[in-house]
Design a protein around this motif. Structure first.
Motif, mmCIF file in Angstrom:
data_model
loop_
_atom_site.group_PDB
_atom_site.id
_atom_site.type_symbol
_atom_site.label_atom_id
_atom_site.label_comp_id
_atom_site.label_asym_id
_atom_site.label_seq_id
_atom_site.Cartn_x
_atom_site.Cartn_y
_atom_site.Cartn_z
ATOM 1 N N ALA A 1 -3.147 3.931 -0.479
ATOM 2 C CA ALA A 1 -3.725 3.294 -0.066
ATOM 3 C C ALA A 1 -3.682 1.679 -0.880
ATOM 4 O O ALA A 1 -5.178 1.080 -0.625
ATOM 5 N N GLY B 1 0.778 9.512 11.278
ATOM 6 C CA GLY B 1 0.391 8.817 10.476
ATOM 7 C C GLY B 1 1.670 8.654 9.530
ATOM 8 O O GLY B 1 1.369 7.623 8.940
ATOM 9 N N LYS C 1 -7.047 3.510 -9.791
ATOM 10 C CA LYS C 1 -6.253 2.772 -8.558
ATOM 11 C C LYS C 1 -7.197 1.631 -7.832
ATOM 12 O O LYS C 1 -7.642 0.643 -6.906
ATOM 13 N N GLY D 1 9.571 3.465 11.368
ATOM 14 C CA GLY D 1 9.979 3.306 10.041
ATOM 15 C C GLY D 1 11.638 2.920 9.918
ATOM 16 O O GLY D 1 12.654 2.875 10.646
ATOM 17 N N GLU E 1 5.757 11.720 18.209
ATOM 18 C CA GLU E 1 5.878 11.687 17.507
ATOM 19 C C GLU E 1 7.201 13.072 17.020
ATOM 20 O O GLU E 1 6.733 13.641 17.048
ATOM 21 N N ARG E 2 8.347 12.620 15.503
ATOM 22 C CA ARG E 2 8.735 13.742 15.228
ATOM 23 C C ARG E 2 8.052 14.760 14.346
ATOM 24 O O ARG E 2 8.092 16.062 14.873
ATOM 25 N N TYR F 1 0.527 7.587 1.534
ATOM 26 C CA TYR F 1 0.470 6.366 0.422
ATOM 27 C C TYR F 1 -0.792 6.616 -0.333
ATOM 28 O O TYR F 1 -1.896 7.167 -0.892
ATOM 29 N N SER G 1 10.110 4.410 -0.325
ATOM 30 C CA SER G 1 8.664 4.693 -0.330
ATOM 31 C C SER G 1 8.525 3.275 0.452
ATOM 32 O O SER G 1 7.906 2.645 1.536
ATOM 33 N N ASN H 1 2.694 -4.081 -2.080
ATOM 34 C CA ASN H 1 3.157 -2.798 -1.658
ATOM 35 C C ASN H 1 2.826 -3.274 -0.069
ATOM 36 O O ASN H 1 1.831 -4.211 0.360
ATOM 37 N N TYR I 1 8.457 11.764 5.054
ATOM 38 C CA TYR I 1 7.300 12.739 5.076
ATOM 39 C C TYR I 1 7.303 12.245 6.900
ATOM 40 O O TYR I 1 6.967 11.186 6.692
ATOM 41 N N LEU J 1 -0.052 -3.349 4.406
ATOM 42 C CA LEU J 1 -0.959 -4.109 5.340
ATOM 43 C C LEU J 1 -0.309 -5.134 6.279
ATOM 44 O O LEU J 1 -1.049 -4.983 7.900
ATOM 45 N N ASP K 1 7.640 -1.184 12.708
ATOM 46 C CA ASP K 1 7.788 -0.161 11.896
ATOM 47 C C ASP K 1 7.965 -2.342 10.523
ATOM 48 O O ASP K 1 8.616 -3.066 10.637
ATOM 49 N N ALA K 2 8.179 -1.447 9.384
ATOM 50 C CA ALA K 2 8.352 -2.017 7.874
ATOM 51 C C ALA K 2 9.935 -2.742 8.515
ATOM 52 O O ALA K 2 10.531 -4.001 7.961
ATOM 53 N N VAL L 1 2.976 -4.655 7.230
ATOM 54 C CA VAL L 1 3.126 -4.499 8.756
ATOM 55 C C VAL L 1 2.339 -3.793 9.459
ATOM 56 O O VAL L 1 2.131 -4.045 10.890
HETATM 57 C C1 LIG Z 1 4.418 8.582 -1.476
HETATM 58 C C2 LIG Z 1 4.036 7.101 -1.288
HETATM 59 C C3 LIG Z 1 3.147 5.542 -2.176
HETATM 60 C C4 LIG Z 1 2.776 4.506 -1.399
HETATM 61 N N1 LIG Z 1 2.179 4.049 -1.744
HETATM 62 C C5 LIG Z 1 1.656 2.862 -0.972
HETATM 63 C C6 LIG Z 1 0.887 2.102 -0.813
HETATM 64 O O1 LIG Z 1 -0.055 2.269 -1.673
HETATM 65 N N2 LIG Z 1 0.604 0.650 -0.273
HETATM 66 C C7 LIG Z 1 1.193 0.332 0.030
HETATM 67 O O2 LIG Z 1 1.224 -0.719 1.396
HETATM 68 N N3 LIG Z 1 2.262 1.202 0.794
HETATM 69 C C8 LIG Z 1 2.373 1.644 0.621
HETATM 70 N N4 LIG Z 1 3.801 2.826 1.056
HETATM 71 C C9 LIG Z 1 4.344 2.687 1.715
HETATM 72 C C10 LIG Z 1 4.039 2.746 3.192
HETATM 73 O O3 LIG Z 1 3.023 3.808 3.244
HETATM 74 C C11 LIG Z 1 4.815 1.725 4.657
HETATM 75 O O4 LIG Z 1 5.531 0.978 3.591
HETATM 76 C C12 LIG Z 1 4.165 2.535 6.012
HETATM 77 O O5 LIG Z 1 3.774 3.088 6.294
HETATM 78 C C13 LIG Z 1 5.187 1.792 6.736
HETATM 79 O O6 LIG Z 1 4.864 2.336 7.754
HETATM 80 P P1 LIG Z 1 5.701 2.386 9.611
HETATM 81 O O7 LIG Z 1 4.985 1.868 10.260
HETATM 82 O O8 LIG Z 1 6.591 1.598 8.841
HETATM 83 O O9 LIG Z 1 6.491 3.733 9.679
HETATM 84 P P2 LIG Z 1 6.523 5.048 8.330
HETATM 85 O O10 LIG Z 1 5.110 5.216 8.404
HETATM 86 O O11 LIG Z 1 7.314 5.848 8.036
HETATM 87 O O12 LIG Z 1 5.994 5.735 10.057
HETATM 88 C C14 LIG Z 1 7.128 5.931 11.169
HETATM 89 C C15 LIG Z 1 6.646 7.263 11.511
HETATM 90 O O13 LIG Z 1 8.045 7.226 12.662
HETATM 91 C C16 LIG Z 1 8.259 9.222 12.519
HETATM 92 N N5 LIG Z 1 9.810 9.001 12.691
HETATM 93 C C17 LIG Z 1 10.931 8.784 12.315
HETATM 94 N N6 LIG Z 1 11.582 9.363 13.229
HETATM 95 C C18 LIG Z 1 11.156 9.914 14.256
HETATM 96 C C19 LIG Z 1 12.233 9.273 15.570
HETATM 97 N N7 LIG Z 1 13.455 9.738 15.503
HETATM 98 N N8 LIG Z 1 11.516 10.106 16.944
HETATM 99 C C20 LIG Z 1 10.100 10.014 16.579
HETATM 100 N N9 LIG Z 1 8.684 9.845 15.904
HETATM 101 C C21 LIG Z 1 9.934 9.628 14.452
HETATM 102 C C22 LIG Z 1 8.191 9.310 11.270
HETATM 103 O O14 LIG Z 1 7.500 10.979 11.858
HETATM 104 C C23 LIG Z 1 6.110 8.491 11.195
HETATM 105 O O15 LIG Z 1 5.521 9.297 11.552
HETATM 106 C C24 LIG Z 1 4.015 4.006 0.197
HETATM 107 C C25 LIG Z 1 4.899 5.074 0.784
HETATM 108 C C26 LIG Z 1 4.874 6.230 0.062
HETATM 109 C C27 LIG Z 1 6.311 7.505 0.375
#
Ligand SMILES: Cc1cc2nc3c(=O)[nH]c(=O)nc-3n(C[C@H](O)[C@H](O)[C@H](O)COP(=O)(O)OP(=O)(O)OC[C@H]3O[C@@H](n4cnc5c(N)ncnc54)[C@H](O)[C@@H]3O)c2cc1C
Length: 508
Positions: free
Chosen positions: A92, A84, A323, A269, A38-39, A90, A441, A485, A80, A488, A474-475, A490
């Motif tokens: 939630a 996590g 919410k 991500g 994790e970065r 997010y 997001s 959203n 961010y 869930l 990831d997504a 993912v």
């Molecule tokens: C403000 C906000 C509100 C949101 N509200 C909702 C909501 O209510 N409901 C919902 O369903 N979704 C919501 N989302 C979207 C949801 O958070 C994302 O869809 C979900 O977290 C995506 O998960 P992920 O595993 O794809 O990626 P991420 O959560 O982005 O995880 C990627 C991880 O990889 C790490 N990383 C990145 N690059 C590297 C690298 N090169 N080397 C090592 N680590 C790395 C990051 O630090 C991060 O921890 C919201 C997002 C935001 C920003």
């Protein structure tokens, strides 16, 4: 920079968000030695977690990276980097996509790409994900809701008075408002205190079901899982044939290191995963890894979203947990439109510092008054996948995000429909502001899965067609964004991929 000594694991997971966390938990307790890279670091639990001044005005937790838009303008993205991932911030809202989202939907500006699996394939995993995240909800109120084989783990979170009134008035108009599924432990024995900050804020109490508390920490209770923070993967390295990934190159403490493994699960991500695959181009994979089809970094989607403040001039909105309400009456064809418009849901409570960007010239007393007298809504429409909506890596290594927006006519129409609805149910003034490119997001789609290796990067289990031992969970795998959203979905697919990997670990 020199490359420091090698470490070796069975499985390396890149990113500790929903996707990475769900696979880690699936493989926890097996004989495989697993390393999560994790970065970011652990997000500190501190007073600033709940301060709109710190989170919004000072952007305390946002990355300091500079990205570039399609005109070459620099911006600081709403990204961010913490254990996590984005779920630390997010809202939630934990929705299942609708059955039609998987089969394909005809929108005003085109059809969505069908998924290589159907709702029924993900259904049990949605149930698993809801249990892990502790989702509250109520089945049966929303006519668009897909069938479910397990109940919500927790009952719906009751509406507070002003929201309850909105529900009654919507019902009187013939609509079907329903309890928004929410991953917050607001129940007997839970730690949620209705602090009033949830959406876009980290939870100081761990009451929000996020990927750190619900996936990563439980995975780390098993001896075979290790988390290494402050470790940014900068490149994946393949074998001489370019077919297998053999190592991840990581930047940690100012030094480059290599970590070797038999299996790599990428979950950085949707934007960073695509960028990493592109940055990892080598002689055998000149377009980047997993990219013989040329789709990596293409089809970027992010939803069309508009925030709305529905004002109650004669009443302060004292809601502590807003919410709880969502409306899908416009999700498919409706009296408002023959084609889908999208989903309407409540936003977290807007506070004065959150309005400074949108209303910089308004006096502070006015912004305060608006924030105290508004019920805040989120209008979301599907973003359609387009080949030239891209994530690219510039020569200087920076990310260039060329988001080609789509389906905007439907979204604008939906904004008008929602405004009228909110006025009809008793909010005389409704202000709106669209979200821009700097808030990706709901980013998704950049490493799409499919059944055709010529048109997709991943197979239906998210394995790279080009590399037997590389999965992307990831997504980025989404071939369409739906208008709900994403988290869930993912989680559900990553759990599905995790179970598949668990049964095949010996093959890698
Ligand atoms: C403000 C906000 C509100 C949101 N509200 C909702 C909501 O209510 N409901 C919902 O369903 N979704 C919501 N989302 C979207 C949801 O958070 C994302 O869809 C979900 O977290 C995506 O998960 P992920 O595993 O794809 O990626 P991420 O959560 O982005 O995880 C990627 C991880 O990889 C790490 N990383 C990145 N690059 C590297 C690298 N090169 N080397 C090592 N680590 C790395 C990051 O630090 C991060 O921890 C919201 C997002 C935001 C920003």
């Amino acid at each position: 920079m020199s490359v420091a000594s090698d470490e070796s694991y069975d499985v390396v997971i890149i990113g500790s968000g929903v996707g990475g966390g769900a696979v880690a938990l699936s493989l926890a307790g097996t004989a495989a030695r697993i390393l999560i890279l994790e970065r970011g670091e652990r997000l500190p639990r501190e007073a600033e977690n709940w301060s709109a001044e710190a989170v919004f005005a000072q952007q305390r937790y946002r990355t300091h990276e500079t990205w570039y838009d399609d005109s070459g303008n620099p911006f600081r993205p709403g990204q961010y980097y913490f254990v996590g991932g984005h779920t630390k911030f997010y809202g939630a809202a934990m929705f299942r996509f609708r059955e039609q989202d998987f089969a394909g939907i005809e929108h005003a500006e085109g059809a969505t790409t069908p998924w290589p699996l159907r709702y029924v394939d993900l259904e049990p995993w949605y149930g698993e994900a809801e249990k892990l995240f502790g989702v509250h909800g109520q089945a049966g109120d929303d006519p668009t809701e897909p069938p479910r084989s397990s109940p919500y783990p927790h009952p719906p979170i009751p509406h507070e008075p002003i929201i309850g009134k909105a529900v009654e008035r919507m019902r009187a108009l013939g609509l079907h408002p329903f309890h928004m599924p929410a991953a917050v432990d607001l129940h007997a024995g839970g730690t949620c205190i209705r602090c009033g900050t949830c959406d876009a804020f980290p939870c100081r109490l761990g009451a929000k079901g996020d990927a750190e508390t619900r996936l990563i920490d439980p995975a780390l209770r098993h001896a075979n899982v290790t988390l290494q923070t402050g470790s940014e993967v900068v490149r994946l390295i393949t074998n001489d044939e370019g077919k297998r990934v053999v190592a991840a190159e990581i930047r940690r403490g100012g030094q480059l290191h290599q970590v070797r493994a038999r299996l790599f699960v990428l979950s950085a991500g949707a934007i960073n995963s695509a960028a990493l695959l592109l940055r990892s181009a080598d002689a055998r994979n000149p377009l980047g890894l997993a990219n013989s089809s040329g789709v990596v970094g293409r089809y970027f989607m992010n939803h069309n979203c508009t925030g709305m403040m529905a004002l109650t001039p004669l009443q302060v909105n004292a809601t502590r947990f807003p919410k709880t309400l969502s409306v899908n009456d416009f999700y498919f064809a409706s009296t408002a439109s023959e084609k889908p418009l999208g989903n309407l849901q409540l936003l977290g409570k807007i506070q004065e510092p959150m309005l400074r960007g949108a209303l910089p010239r308004a006096p502070q007393w006015l912004r305060r008054w608006l924030a105290r007298h508004s019920v805040d809504w989120y209008v979301m429409s599907e973003d359609l996948a387009q080949r030239d909506s891209t994530v690219r890596v510039r020569d200087d290594g920076a990310i260039e995000l060329r988001w080609k927006r789509s389906n905007l006519r439907a979204h604008r129409h939906f904004v008008e429909v929602a405004k009228k609805l909110l006025k009809d149910i008793g909010f005389p003034i409704v202000l709106s502001k669209p979200f821009g490119t700097d808030t990706p997001s709901h980013q998704c789609g950049t490493v799409r899965f499919g059944t055709d290796p010529a048109a997709s990067a991943l197979d239906p289990y998210c394995r790279a067609w080009d590399h037997d031992n590389l999965y992307v969970v990831d997504a980025s795998f989404f071939p369409s964004s739906a208008a709900l959203n994403p988290a869930l979905t993912v989680a559900a697919q990553a759990l599905r991929a995790g179970a598949h990997l668990k049964s095949r670990l010996h093959e890698f």
